[in-house]
Design a protein around this motif. Structure first.
Motif, mmCIF file in Angstrom:
data_model
loop_
_atom_site.group_PDB
_atom_site.id
_atom_site.type_symbol
_atom_site.label_atom_id
_atom_site.label_comp_id
_atom_site.label_asym_id
_atom_site.label_seq_id
_atom_site.Cartn_x
_atom_site.Cartn_y
_atom_site.Cartn_z
ATOM 1 N N ARG A 244 0.914 -1.410 -0.040
ATOM 2 C CA ARG A 244 -0.119 -0.149 0.093
ATOM 3 C C ARG A 244 0.864 1.389 -0.043
ATOM 4 N N GLU A 245 2.230 1.122 -0.286
ATOM 5 C CA GLU A 245 3.088 2.210 -0.454
ATOM 6 C C GLU A 245 3.164 2.571 -2.004
ATOM 7 N N ASN A 246 3.319 3.858 -2.287
ATOM 8 C CA ASN A 246 3.618 4.186 -3.717
ATOM 9 C C ASN A 246 5.183 4.412 -3.985
ATOM 10 N N VAL A 247 5.512 4.104 -5.135
ATOM 11 C CA VAL A 247 6.822 4.136 -5.621
ATOM 12 C C VAL A 247 6.761 4.362 -7.092
ATOM 13 N N TYR A 248 7.895 4.772 -7.601
ATOM 14 C CA TYR A 248 7.939 5.181 -9.181
ATOM 15 C C TYR A 248 9.359 5.067 -9.655
ATOM 16 N N LEU A 249 9.391 4.713 -11.001
ATOM 17 C CA LEU A 249 10.765 4.669 -11.476
ATOM 18 C C LEU A 249 10.431 5.118 -12.845
ATOM 19 N N VAL A 250 11.222 6.296 -13.274
ATOM 20 C CA VAL A 250 10.872 7.205 -14.491
ATOM 21 C C VAL A 250 12.309 7.068 -15.200
ATOM 22 N N PRO A 251 12.306 6.530 -16.544
ATOM 23 C CA PRO A 251 13.448 6.303 -17.303
ATOM 24 C C PRO A 251 13.685 7.639 -18.028
ATOM 25 N N ARG A 252 14.994 8.010 -18.090
ATOM 26 C CA ARG A 252 15.217 9.154 -18.997
ATOM 27 C C ARG A 252 16.050 8.697 -20.199
ATOM 28 N N LYS A 253 16.130 9.460 -21.278
ATOM 29 C CA LYS A 253 16.639 9.097 -22.520
ATOM 30 C C LYS A 253 18.126 8.733 -22.407
ATOM 31 N N ASP A 254 18.745 9.308 -21.109
ATOM 32 C CA ASP A 254 20.273 8.782 -21.074
ATOM 33 C C ASP A 254 20.470 7.428 -20.523
ATOM 34 N N GLY A 255 19.543 7.015 -20.137
ATOM 35 C CA GLY A 255 19.712 5.517 -19.588
ATOM 36 C C GLY A 255 19.641 5.804 -17.817
ATOM 37 N N SER A 256 19.379 6.947 -17.276
ATOM 38 C CA SER A 256 19.286 7.055 -16.012
ATOM 39 C C SER A 256 17.761 6.932 -15.499
ATOM 40 N N LEU A 257 17.325 6.674 -14.372
ATOM 41 C CA LEU A 257 16.042 6.676 -13.779
ATOM 42 C C LEU A 257 15.898 7.614 -12.626
ATOM 43 N N VAL A 258 14.755 8.022 -12.471
ATOM 44 C CA VAL A 258 14.252 8.833 -11.388
ATOM 45 C C VAL A 258 13.557 7.949 -10.634
#
Length: 375
Positions: A244-258
């Protein structure tokens, strides 16, 4: 018309861009442009995945702003010659366990009732789209129309474009005439900057002569990690529910992730180690391969949150407009918020949406209090 804009986060800069596009001149006042919440934000344009129960008018605002993003990006490119990092890859919302899947599926009914794209997927279907997902996920929902933009790219481009219009000082006071109309602002060096209109996009900041906005700081811890060499670890935004906890991964064009983001109201502006550990643990539960990533950055910033999560956009006096309190939706609402704010500044007929973001909807924020403060 000449306009002072106090605050150079993504909201202030988008508003400056909108007004400049309409033929007005601007002066943007901020001692540290682009270094607030905009610097930390992941940039998810996710009206479907961000849907929660009980937010009423906010749903329509998020969807409307998301639809205007392609034009917003194209207009920035047209005037600057640079294109923000805007990606139309979809969003996959993943449930770690059966209880998380139930919570996820309950939201699908609300999302579809609002006309948002949300498709239930089996775990195997989700892994076909994103093979790096853990084999024991419980389910997923695909939000095709939820995209992303890198806010740092937007801020960088607009700061370069408005470089000659920036004043790198703190705005400490608004100056009013004998009719209680704002006519200028005073900076920390004592410089008086006159303008026909002034807009406060100060997030959590306060300015003497103006009642503090009814916002509170909600801190978020965000990590930026670098994927291993080779193909991208994930190609879509991965939003997860883990216990029930939220988390996210956002991929960037340079191969990094937020990787983010915690939600804290503890008053601590520093990175919280426990929150960082929890984010990593939850993200690894969904995408085990992040264990092979390297750490690029850990950052914490405060978002200016309101009691109902809707922003504060309204006229304070004949020469002063406020645009703040965007909570976690500042990036997504930038096109809509800047348009509404510019319309107010130009004294155009009010949009129906303005009643939903009126600062005076909160009893503690009243014109009587403003008059008392200025007298």
């Amino acid at each position: 018309m000449h306009v002072n804009i106090v605050g150079a986060g993504i909201i202030g800069l988008a508003t400056a861009f909108e007004l400049s596009s309409r033929g007005h001149t601007v002066c943007i006042i901020d001692p540290s442009p682009g270094q607030g919440a905009s610097h930390a934000a992941a940039g998810m344009l996710a009206p479907a995945a961000e849907t929660v129960w009980g937010q009423g008018p906010l749903h329509q605002m998020l969807a409307a702003s998301n639809k205007s993003y392609p034009d917003f990006v194209n207009r920035i490119q047209a005037i600057s010659g640079q294109r923000p990092d805007y990606l139309t890859s979809s969003t996959l919302v993943v449930a770690a366990e059966p209880a998380d899947r139930e919570a996820l599926h309950e939201l699908v009914e609300l999302q579809t009732s609002l006309g948002l794209s949300a498709q239930k997927l089996l775990p195997s279907q989700a892994r076909n789209l994103e093979p790096a997902l853990a084999r024991n996920i419980a389910g997923a929902v695909l939000c095709e129309d939820d995209h992303q933009i890198d806010p740092r790219s937007v801020v960088r481009i607009l700061l370069e474009y408005f470089q000659s219009d920036l004043v790198l000082e703190q705005c400490v006071e608004v100056i009013k005439d004998d009719k209680n109309q704002t006519t200028a602002v005073l900076t920390s060096s004592g410089t008086r900057l006159e303008a026909e209109q002034t807009i406060l996009c100060t997030a959590l900041g306060t300015v003497r002569g103006v009642q503090p906005a009814p916002v509170r700081p909600v801190y978020g811890d965000i990590l930026r990690i670098q994927g291993p060499p080779g193909p991208a670890l994930v190609t879509r935004i991965i939003r997860g529910i883990v216990h029930r906890e939220n988390v996210y991964l956002v991929p960037r064009k340079d191969g990094s992730l937020v990787l983010g983001a915690s939600v804290r109201e503890d008053g601590n502006p520093q990175v919280n180690v426990g929150a960082m550990y929890n984010l990593l643990d939850n993200a690894r539960r969904l995408v085990p391969g992040i264990s092979d990533c390297s750490l690029n950055e850990v950052i914490a910033r405060a978002r200016p949150a309101t009691a109902d999560d809707r922003p504060l956009i309204g006229r304070i006096d004949p020469g002063l407009v406020i645009s703040t309190g965007y909570s976690r939706h500042g990036v997504l609402l930038s096109p809509l918020g800047s348009t509404l704010t510019a319309d107010l500044t130009e004294h155009l007929p009010a949009s129906a949406m303005l009643k939903d973001v009126d600062p005076y909807r909160f009893p503690t924020y009243s014109s009587d209090t403003l008059l008392e403060q200025s007298s």
